[in-house]
Motif scaffolding. Structure first.
Motif, PDB file in Angstrom:
ATOM      1  N   ALA A 329       0.818  -1.220   0.000  1.00  0.00           N
ATOM      2  CA  ALA A 329       0.000   0.000   0.000  1.00  0.00           C
ATOM      3  C   ALA A 329       0.850   1.269   0.000  1.00  0.00           C
ATOM      4  O   ALA A 329       0.383   2.337  -0.409  1.00  0.00           O
ATOM      5  N   THR A 330       2.124   1.185   0.436  1.00  0.00           N
ATOM      6  CA  THR A 330       2.957   2.392   0.517  1.00  0.00           C
ATOM      7  C   THR A 330       3.197   3.012  -0.857  1.00  0.00           C
ATOM      8  O   THR A 330       3.527   4.192  -0.948  1.00  0.00           O
ATOM      9  N   GLN A 331       3.042   2.224  -1.950  1.00  0.00           N
ATOM     10  CA  GLN A 331       3.269   2.771  -3.291  1.00  0.00           C
ATOM     11  C   GLN A 331       1.996   2.779  -4.135  1.00  0.00           C
ATOM     12  O   GLN A 331       2.053   2.972  -5.344  1.00  0.00           O
ATOM     13  N   ALA A 332       0.852   2.564  -3.502  1.00  0.00           N
ATOM     14  CA  ALA A 332      -0.419   2.576  -4.247  1.00  0.00           C
ATOM     15  C   ALA A 332      -0.911   4.016  -4.442  1.00  0.00           C
ATOM     16  O   ALA A 332      -0.402   4.951  -3.827  1.00  0.00           O
ATOM     17  N   ARG A 333      -1.935   4.173  -5.314  1.00  0.00           N
ATOM     18  CA  ARG A 333      -2.678   5.437  -5.391  1.00  0.00           C
ATOM     19  C   ARG A 333      -3.832   5.335  -4.421  1.00  0.00           C
ATOM     20  O   ARG A 333      -4.670   4.456  -4.556  1.00  0.00           O
ATOM     21  N   GLY A 334      -3.889   6.223  -3.440  1.00  0.00           N
ATOM     22  CA  GLY A 334      -4.974   6.170  -2.473  1.00  0.00           C
ATOM     23  C   GLY A 334      -4.490   5.742  -1.098  1.00  0.00           C
ATOM     24  O   GLY A 334      -3.291   5.596  -0.861  1.00  0.00           O
ATOM     25  N   SER A 335      -5.450   5.541  -0.195  1.00  0.00           N
ATOM     26  CA  SER A 335      -5.136   5.217   1.202  1.00  0.00           C
ATOM     27  C   SER A 335      -5.909   3.982   1.653  1.00  0.00           C
ATOM     28  O   SER A 335      -6.946   3.645   1.082  1.00  0.00           O
ATOM     29  N   VAL A 336      -5.368   3.332   2.675  1.00  0.00           N
ATOM     30  CA  VAL A 336      -6.023   2.135   3.220  1.00  0.00           C
ATOM     31  C   VAL A 336      -5.768   2.076   4.726  1.00  0.00           C
ATOM     32  O   VAL A 336      -4.706   2.511   5.199  1.00  0.00           O
ATOM     33  N   LEU A 337      -6.740   1.572   5.469  1.00  0.00           N
ATOM     34  CA  LEU A 337      -6.560   1.321   6.897  1.00  0.00           C
ATOM     35  C   LEU A 337      -6.316  -0.177   7.081  1.00  0.00           C
ATOM     36  O   LEU A 337      -7.139  -0.996   6.676  1.00  0.00           O
ATOM     37  N   VAL A 338      -5.169  -0.528   7.652  1.00  0.00           N
ATOM     38  CA  VAL A 338      -4.829  -1.932   7.919  1.00  0.00           C
ATOM     39  C   VAL A 338      -5.123  -2.206   9.393  1.00  0.00           C
ATOM     40  O   VAL A 338      -4.607  -1.513  10.272  1.00  0.00           O
ATOM     41  N   HIS A 339      -5.978  -3.190   9.649  1.00  0.00           N
ATOM     42  CA  HIS A 339      -6.413  -3.498  11.023  1.00  0.00           C
ATOM     43  C   HIS A 339      -5.979  -4.907  11.382  1.00  0.00           C
ATOM     44  O   HIS A 339      -6.543  -5.892  10.893  1.00  0.00           O
ATOM     45  N   GLN A 340      -4.935  -5.008  12.203  1.00  0.00           N
ATOM     46  CA  GLN A 340      -4.395  -6.295  12.647  1.00  0.00           C
ATOM     47  C   GLN A 340      -5.054  -6.629  13.991  1.00  0.00           C
ATOM     48  O   GLN A 340      -4.686  -6.097  15.026  1.00  0.00           O
ATOM     49  N   LYS A 341      -6.070  -7.503  13.948  1.00  0.00           N
ATOM     50  CA  LYS A 341      -6.873  -7.756  15.150  1.00  0.00           C
ATOM     51  C   LYS A 341      -6.237  -8.770  16.101  1.00  0.00           C
ATOM     52  O   LYS A 341      -6.419  -8.697  17.305  1.00  0.00           O
ATOM     53  N   MET A 342      -5.494  -9.723  15.555  1.00  0.00           N
ATOM     54  CA  MET A 342      -5.087 -10.870  16.377  1.00  0.00           C
ATOM     55  C   MET A 342      -3.870 -10.623  17.256  1.00  0.00           C
ATOM     56  O   MET A 342      -3.785 -11.148  18.353  1.00  0.00           O
ATOM     57  N   PHE A 343      -2.898  -9.846  16.772  1.00  0.00           N
ATOM     58  CA  PHE A 343      -1.644  -9.671  17.519  1.00  0.00           C
ATOM     59  C   PHE A 343      -1.353  -8.192  17.714  1.00  0.00           C
ATOM     60  O   PHE A 343      -1.448  -7.411  16.780  1.00  0.00           O
ATOM     61  N   GLU A 344      -0.934  -7.829  18.945  1.00  0.00           N
ATOM     62  CA  GLU A 344      -0.807  -6.400  19.226  1.00  0.00           C
ATOM     63  C   GLU A 344       0.578  -5.823  18.947  1.00  0.00           C
ATOM     64  O   GLU A 344       0.793  -4.641  19.121  1.00  0.00           O
ATOM     65  N   SER A 345       1.550  -6.636  18.528  1.00  0.00           N
ATOM     66  CA  SER A 345       2.890  -6.087  18.275  1.00  0.00           C
ATOM     67  C   SER A 345       3.309  -6.236  16.816  1.00  0.00           C
ATOM     68  O   SER A 345       4.437  -5.941  16.466  1.00  0.00           O
ATOM     69  N   ARG A 346       2.394  -6.704  15.989  1.00  0.00           N
ATOM     70  CA  ARG A 346       2.811  -7.075  14.645  1.00  0.00           C
ATOM     71  C   ARG A 346       2.996  -5.871  13.706  1.00  0.00           C
ATOM     72  O   ARG A 346       3.624  -5.990  12.669  1.00  0.00           O
ATOM     73  N   LEU A 347       2.439  -4.728  14.071  1.00  0.00           N
ATOM     74  CA  LEU A 347       2.559  -3.543  13.209  1.00  0.00           C
ATOM     75  C   LEU A 347       3.727  -2.646  13.607  1.00  0.00           C
ATOM     76  O   LEU A 347       3.973  -1.631  12.962  1.00  0.00           O
ATOM     77  N   PHE A 348       4.452  -3.031  14.648  1.00  0.00           N
ATOM     78  CA  PHE A 348       5.493  -2.136  15.145  1.00  0.00           C
ATOM     79  C   PHE A 348       6.687  -2.015  14.190  1.00  0.00           C
ATOM     80  O   PHE A 348       7.544  -1.165  14.395  1.00  0.00           O
ATOM     81  N   PHE A 349       6.746  -2.858  13.161  1.00  0.00           N
ATOM     82  CA  PHE A 349       7.844  -2.738  12.200  1.00  0.00           C
ATOM     83  C   PHE A 349       7.671  -1.540  11.265  1.00  0.00           C
ATOM     84  O   PHE A 349       8.576  -1.210  10.501  1.00  0.00           O
ATOM     85  N   VAL A 350       6.509  -0.850  11.328  1.00  0.00           N
ATOM     86  CA  VAL A 350       6.268   0.256  10.378  1.00  0.00           C
ATOM     87  C   VAL A 350       7.239   1.412  10.572  1.00  0.00           C
ATOM     88  O   VAL A 350       7.450   2.193   9.650  1.00  0.00           O
ATOM     89  N   ASP A 351       7.867   1.498  11.770  1.00  0.00           N
ATOM     90  CA  ASP A 351       8.848   2.577  11.951  1.00  0.00           C
ATOM     91  C   ASP A 351       9.981   2.472  10.940  1.00  0.00           C
ATOM     92  O   ASP A 351      10.504   3.476  10.468  1.00  0.00           O
ATOM     93  N   LYS A 352      10.329   1.221  10.543  1.00  0.00           N
ATOM     94  CA  LYS A 352      11.395   1.023   9.546  1.00  0.00           C
ATOM     95  C   LYS A 352      10.936   1.557   8.179  1.00  0.00           C
ATOM     96  O   LYS A 352      11.703   2.155   7.431  1.00  0.00           O
ATOM     97  N   LEU A 353       9.639   1.316   7.857  1.00  0.00           N
ATOM     98  CA  LEU A 353       9.103   1.809   6.572  1.00  0.00           C
ATOM     99  C   LEU A 353       9.017   3.338   6.572  1.00  0.00           C
ATOM    100  O   LEU A 353       9.280   3.976   5.549  1.00  0.00           O
ATOM    101  N   ILE A 354       8.667   3.908   7.718  1.00  0.00           N
ATOM    102  CA  ILE A 354       8.615   5.379   7.824  1.00  0.00           C
ATOM    103  C   ILE A 354      10.015   5.956   7.612  1.00  0.00           C
ATOM    104  O   ILE A 354      10.190   6.963   6.922  1.00  0.00           O
ATOM    105  N   ASP A 355      11.040   5.278   8.164  1.00  0.00           N
ATOM    106  CA  ASP A 355      12.437   5.696   7.942  1.00  0.00           C
ATOM    107  C   ASP A 355      12.784   5.675   6.450  1.00  0.00           C
ATOM    108  O   ASP A 355      13.610   6.469   5.987  1.00  0.00           O
ATOM    109  N   MET A 356      12.154   4.763   5.699  1.00  0.00           N
ATOM    110  CA  MET A 356      12.427   4.647   4.260  1.00  0.00           C
ATOM    111  C   MET A 356      11.621   5.664   3.449  1.00  0.00           C
ATOM    112  O   MET A 356      11.744   5.729   2.229  1.00  0.00           O
ATOM    113  N   GLY A 357      10.747   6.425   4.132  1.00  0.00           N
ATOM    114  CA  GLY A 357       9.992   7.469   3.436  1.00  0.00           C
ATOM    115  C   GLY A 357       8.527   7.155   3.226  1.00  0.00           C
ATOM    116  O   GLY A 357       7.804   7.921   2.582  1.00  0.00           O
TER     117      GLY A 357
END
Length: 435
Positions: A329-357
């Motif tokens: 989704a980081t290179q798509a046209r438009g926006s999306v909400l990603v909802h990870q219901k089962m695990f509470e730490s699985r999205l914490f890797f996004v800081d690395k993607l934010i570092d990449m821009g």
């Protein structure tokens, strides 16, 4: 500690064959403990987690013979049950989450099963309650040593019963099913997981002489039998790997063919990627992804609101692919909400993607909003560490699409779930080396 060096920004081309399914392998390998007869298994992936489980089975006394690549025979006719109480078992069992599924078969066949608190991904709490509550309902006595973090169940004879599972846990359902097939009388499991991998386990057990009905539904009815025999089983291709390659093709604007995907067992996966604007073509039993030279556009809901992609028990979308969806989704046209219901730490890797821009708003431990760049701004190469299997591959996909040379450390996490990933990616034109 191993490292991948990745030169990004190159288009890939060709075809790739998915490995055997990791999550199916962990269940199927534990099921060999239910019979003294020989069991032959095909399409076993050569990955760290599966090899650790095979090693554990060997130490338990299972005779293991490798016939050819991905093909093994297993015979559990003379087990060393003393190993289960050894200090070595406490070390071996901790290194692998899938080891929990030896408990059900051992309890059913030998009247006792033990396991240290299993390890695995650092993706938040993963409760074992469903496993043990189900086994207790079948008549097992449960014990737990808090100091050693060691679990045990014992029973002279398991008795069939009705149970309603609190959660549709895949490994929990597998463990209870493997115990119930040798229990006395009938067991009904409502709110059972019904993933294709669990269906595969039930079909294999039925070929071994079990009597399981309702396979593929959330109500399994099991009539216990006295013993099971040998069989031969072939594992499905790994749907998580298939989803990873779809995401890789889109992010690198590459034309890729994913071979022999078992379309009938992919559920909603192709359609979820289509909602991101990715063209997923069915060619026989292959998936063809054309080069997305003009990018891809995220759909919105019918009322115009932002698309939400969330995980759910099968036939819902698998949580293991949400990390891939987020990266794509980081290179798509438009926006999306990603909802990870089962695990509470699985999205914490996004800081690395934010570092990449990447433009990502982490709303809370379970939700992230991604605003796509539409390839107008490429991700920048960086140095990062793989926190778990799926986040590791997502970061790998990000690095392959980024400008410059990236470094990913702690690649042992990726090797736990993906077979020879660097060799297979080089074969389709990726610039990746293992350091």
């Amino acid at each position: 500690m191993g490292t991948f060096k990745i030169e990004g920004g190159h288009q890939l081309k060709g075809s790739i064959q998915p490995q055997g399914a990791k999550n199916e392998a962990l269940q199927i390998l534990c099921a060999v403990l239910l019979t003294p007869e020989k069991v032959t298994i095909n399409n076993i992936p050569d990955i760290v987690d599966v090899n650790k489980l095979i090693s554990l089975l060997k130490k338990l006394g299972v005779k293991v013979e490798k016939i050819s690549k991905g093909k093994y025979t297993f015979q559990a006719d003379n087990l060393d049950l003393k190993y289960l109480e050894s200090d070595q078992f406490k070390i071996d069992g901790r290194g692998l989450r899938g080891s929990i599924m030896i408990v059900g078969p051992l309890l059913a066949r030998f009247g006792r099963g033990y396991i240290p608190k299993p390890g695995g991904d650092k993706i938040g709490r993963r409760r074992l309650d469903t496993h043990f509550e189900g086994l207790i309902k079948l008549g097992a006595k449960f014990g737990y040593s808090k100091e050693e973090q060691f679990y045990g169940v014992e029973a002279k004879k398991l008795k069939g019963t009705y149970m309603l599972l609190e959660e549709a846990s895949v490994t929990g359902t597998a463990n209870i099913v493997m115990a119930a097939v040798l229990a006395e009388g009938q067991t009904s499991i409502y709110n059972a997981a019904c993933e294709p991998y669990l269906q595969q386990l039930c079909k294999m057990l039925n070929r071994m002489g079990a009597k399981i009905s309702g396979v593929g539904s959330n109500l399994l009815v099991i009539d216990g039998v006295d013993n099971l025999g040998g069989t031969e089983h072939t594992m499905l291709p790994d749907m998580i790997e298939i989803g990873s390659w779809i995401g890789l093709a889109a992010m690198t604007k590459s034309e890729l063919t994913i071979k022999n995907v078992s379309w009938d067992d992919l559920g909603v996966i192709p359609n979820v990627f289509r909602k991101l604007g990715i063209t997923v073509e069915k060619q026989g039993d292959d998936i063809h992804i054309p080069a997305h030279t003009d990018g891809y556009e995220i759909q919105s809901f019918i009322d115009g609101s932002i698309l939400t992609i969330a995980d759910a028990p099968w036939p819902g979308f698998t949580p293991d692919l949400l990390s891939i969806i987020l990266v794509v989704a980081t290179q798509a046209r438009g926006s999306v909400l990603v909802h990870q219901k089962m695990f509470e730490s699985r999205l914490f890797f996004v800081d690395k993607l934010i570092d990449m821009g990447a433009k990502i708003i982490l709303c809370d431990p379970h939700r992230a909003t991604v605003i796509g760049h539409d390839f107008k701004s490429t991700l920048k190469a960086t140095t990062m560490t793989s926190p778990d299997i799926r986040a590791g591959v997502s970061l790998l996909i990000a690095a392959l699409s980024a400008k410059g040379t990236s470094t990913i450390q702690n690649i042992e996490q990726i090797d736990r779930g993906y077979e020879n990933i660097d060799e297979r990616l080089r074969a389709i034109g990726a610039k990746i080396e293992r350091v």
